[in-house]
Design a protein around this motif. Sequence first.
Motif, PDB file in Angstrom:
ATOM      1  N   ILE A   1      12.828  -2.126   4.460  1.00 21.44           N
ATOM      2  CA  ILE A   1      12.523  -2.652   3.122  1.00 21.44           C
ATOM      3  C   ILE A   1      12.373  -1.531   2.088  1.00 21.44           C
ATOM      4  O   ILE A   1      12.949  -1.588   1.002  1.00 21.44           O
ATOM      5  CB  ILE A   1      11.243  -3.526   3.161  1.00 21.44           C
ATOM      6  N   ILE A   2      11.638  -0.501   2.443  1.00 19.36           N
ATOM      7  CA  ILE A   2      11.342   0.579   1.489  1.00 19.36           C
ATOM      8  C   ILE A   2      12.530   1.526   1.325  1.00 19.36           C
ATOM      9  O   ILE A   2      12.802   2.031   0.241  1.00 19.36           O
ATOM     10  CB  ILE A   2      10.079   1.360   1.937  1.00 19.36           C
ATOM     11  N   GLY A   3      13.248   1.766   2.425  1.00 17.59           N
ATOM     12  CA  GLY A   3      14.400   2.659   2.383  1.00 17.59           C
ATOM     13  C   GLY A   3      14.011   4.124   2.538  1.00 17.59           C
ATOM     14  O   GLY A   3      12.851   4.462   2.790  1.00 17.59           O
ATOM     15  N   LYS A   4      15.009   4.987   2.364  1.00 20.73           N
ATOM     16  CA  LYS A   4      14.801   6.428   2.566  1.00 20.73           C
ATOM     17  C   LYS A   4      15.095   7.227   1.305  1.00 20.73           C
ATOM     18  O   LYS A   4      15.083   8.449   1.329  1.00 20.73           O
ATOM     19  CB  LYS A   4      15.715   6.936   3.688  1.00 20.73           C
ATOM     20  N   ASP A   5      15.383   6.539   0.222  1.00 27.38           N
ATOM     21  CA  ASP A   5      15.769   7.219  -1.008  1.00 27.38           C
ATOM     22  C   ASP A   5      14.591   8.000  -1.591  1.00 27.38           C
ATOM     23  O   ASP A   5      13.624   7.415  -2.077  1.00 27.38           O
ATOM     24  CB  ASP A   5      16.283   6.185  -2.021  1.00 27.38           C
ATOM     25  N   GLY A   6      14.665   9.310  -1.507  1.00 28.62           N
ATOM     26  CA  GLY A   6      13.580  10.144  -2.028  1.00 28.62           C
ATOM     27  C   GLY A   6      12.340  10.180  -1.146  1.00 28.62           C
ATOM     28  O   GLY A   6      11.343  10.805  -1.487  1.00 28.62           O
TER      29      GLY A   6
ATOM     30  N   VAL B   1      15.638   8.139  16.114  1.00 30.53           N
ATOM     31  CA  VAL B   1      16.713   8.972  15.564  1.00 30.53           C
ATOM     32  C   VAL B   1      17.352   8.308  14.347  1.00 30.53           C
ATOM     33  O   VAL B   1      17.649   8.961  13.344  1.00 30.53           O
ATOM     34  CB  VAL B   1      17.773   9.266  16.653  1.00 30.53           C
ATOM     35  N   LYS B   2      17.514   7.006  14.419  1.00 28.53           N
ATOM     36  CA  LYS B   2      18.151   6.283  13.308  1.00 28.53           C
ATOM     37  C   LYS B   2      17.272   6.280  12.061  1.00 28.53           C
ATOM     38  O   LYS B   2      17.758   6.403  10.934  1.00 28.53           O
ATOM     39  CB  LYS B   2      18.452   4.844  13.740  1.00 28.53           C
ATOM     40  N   TYR B   3      15.961   6.157  12.255  1.00 28.50           N
ATOM     41  CA  TYR B   3      15.075   5.906  11.112  1.00 28.50           C
ATOM     42  C   TYR B   3      14.310   7.122  10.585  1.00 28.50           C
ATOM     43  O   TYR B   3      13.867   7.103   9.444  1.00 28.50           O
ATOM     44  CB  TYR B   3      14.073   4.802  11.478  1.00 28.50           C
ATOM     45  N   PHE B   4      14.136   8.146  11.403  1.00 29.12           N
ATOM     46  CA  PHE B   4      13.231   9.235  11.005  1.00 29.12           C
ATOM     47  C   PHE B   4      13.939  10.573  10.826  1.00 29.12           C
ATOM     48  O   PHE B   4      14.786  10.949  11.623  1.00 29.12           O
ATOM     49  CB  PHE B   4      12.118   9.391  12.056  1.00 29.12           C
TER      50      PHE B   4
ATOM     51  N   THR C   1       0.833  -1.205   0.000  1.00 29.67           N
ATOM     52  CA  THR C   1       0.000   0.000   0.000  1.00 29.67           C
ATOM     53  C   THR C   1       0.869   1.257   0.000  1.00 29.67           C
ATOM     54  O   THR C   1       0.584   2.219  -0.727  1.00 29.67           O
ATOM     55  CB  THR C   1      -0.927   0.002   1.240  1.00 29.67           C
ATOM     56  N   ILE C   2       1.941   1.242   0.793  1.00 27.90           N
ATOM     57  CA  ILE C   2       2.846   2.395   0.835  1.00 27.90           C
ATOM     58  C   ILE C   2       3.524   2.582  -0.521  1.00 27.90           C
ATOM     59  O   ILE C   2       3.653   3.719  -1.009  1.00 27.90           O
ATOM     60  CB  ILE C   2       3.894   2.242   1.960  1.00 27.90           C
ATOM     61  N   MET C   3       3.928   1.473  -1.147  1.00 28.98           N
ATOM     62  CA  MET C   3       4.554   1.562  -2.476  1.00 28.98           C
ATOM     63  C   MET C   3       3.591   2.180  -3.485  1.00 28.98           C
ATOM     64  O   MET C   3       3.983   2.961  -4.351  1.00 28.98           O
ATOM     65  CB  MET C   3       5.011   0.173  -2.955  1.00 28.98           C
ATOM     66  N   GLU C   4       2.325   1.854  -3.321  1.00 28.77           N
ATOM     67  CA  GLU C   4       1.304   2.449  -4.189  1.00 28.77           C
ATOM     68  C   GLU C   4       1.237   3.967  -3.949  1.00 28.77           C
ATOM     69  O   GLU C   4       1.074   4.749  -4.888  1.00 28.77           O
ATOM     70  CB  GLU C   4      -0.063   1.811  -3.891  1.00 28.77           C
ATOM     71  N   GLY C   5       1.372   4.344  -2.685  1.00 27.24           N
ATOM     72  CA  GLY C   5       1.407   5.766  -2.333  1.00 27.24           C
ATOM     73  C   GLY C   5       2.604   6.476  -2.952  1.00 27.24           C
ATOM     74  O   GLY C   5       2.483   7.589  -3.477  1.00 27.24           O
TER      75      GLY C   5
END
Length: 230
Positions: free
Chosen positions: A68-73, A91-94, A42-46
């Motif tokens: 899995i999705i990563g932070k690229d863009g 802190v690491k992820y957001f 669903t997020i990938m669709e977003g």
Amino acid sequence: MPTIKDNFDRINKQIMDTAMSCGRKPDTIQLIAVSKRKSIETIMEGIQAGAKHFGENYIQEAIEKIDIIGKDGICWHFIGHLQSNKAKFAVKYFEYIHTVDTLKLAKAIDKQAKKIDKIQKILVQVNIGKEETKSGTRIEETLELVKQISTFENSSLQGLMCMPPYFSEPEKARIYFKQLGLIKEKIIALKLENAVMEHLSMGMSNDFKVAIEEGSTMVRVGTSIFGRRD
């Protein structure tokens, strides 16, 4: 049945129209797609629909998705209640943590950010409706908390966040959004270091138009994009 892209485009148009109607630039308002309890598919669709900002409420669930999705863009926003012992993961992820409401939590975030040589962008959550069931610092304690946070080297105070009481008539939330804006102005007047105070994170699916009229720069919309959560 409308797709996620249809919904995303519709919300974006409403943001644009609302901004223009009150003399604001639409590009000063970020649409944060609230993806808690939504699948990776669903997020990938977003993302394919054009969403770049996502809001998550639960650390463990978010870690699994971001790995899995990563932070690229993609810009990830933590918008749920955060315990100090989970600060390391936030802190690491957001990129942004919207829900800083105690000095203890702010210190934990700053400490963890220092360890990985990061300047963590944070917002102070204000319990604007004085509701027992909601997190957030008390209105009268906000300035003092902000002053203390502004001395931290690895935190950048980006603004304020609130969740007003829920009303079926969005207009009733206006007084709360207006109040958060006034607190922001008071903080700006203090000219504190490390307090950029660029953002007001306020407005959700039912009331984001009113929030934009009152100066919101980040609207957190889940249901109107992804549909009801299971």
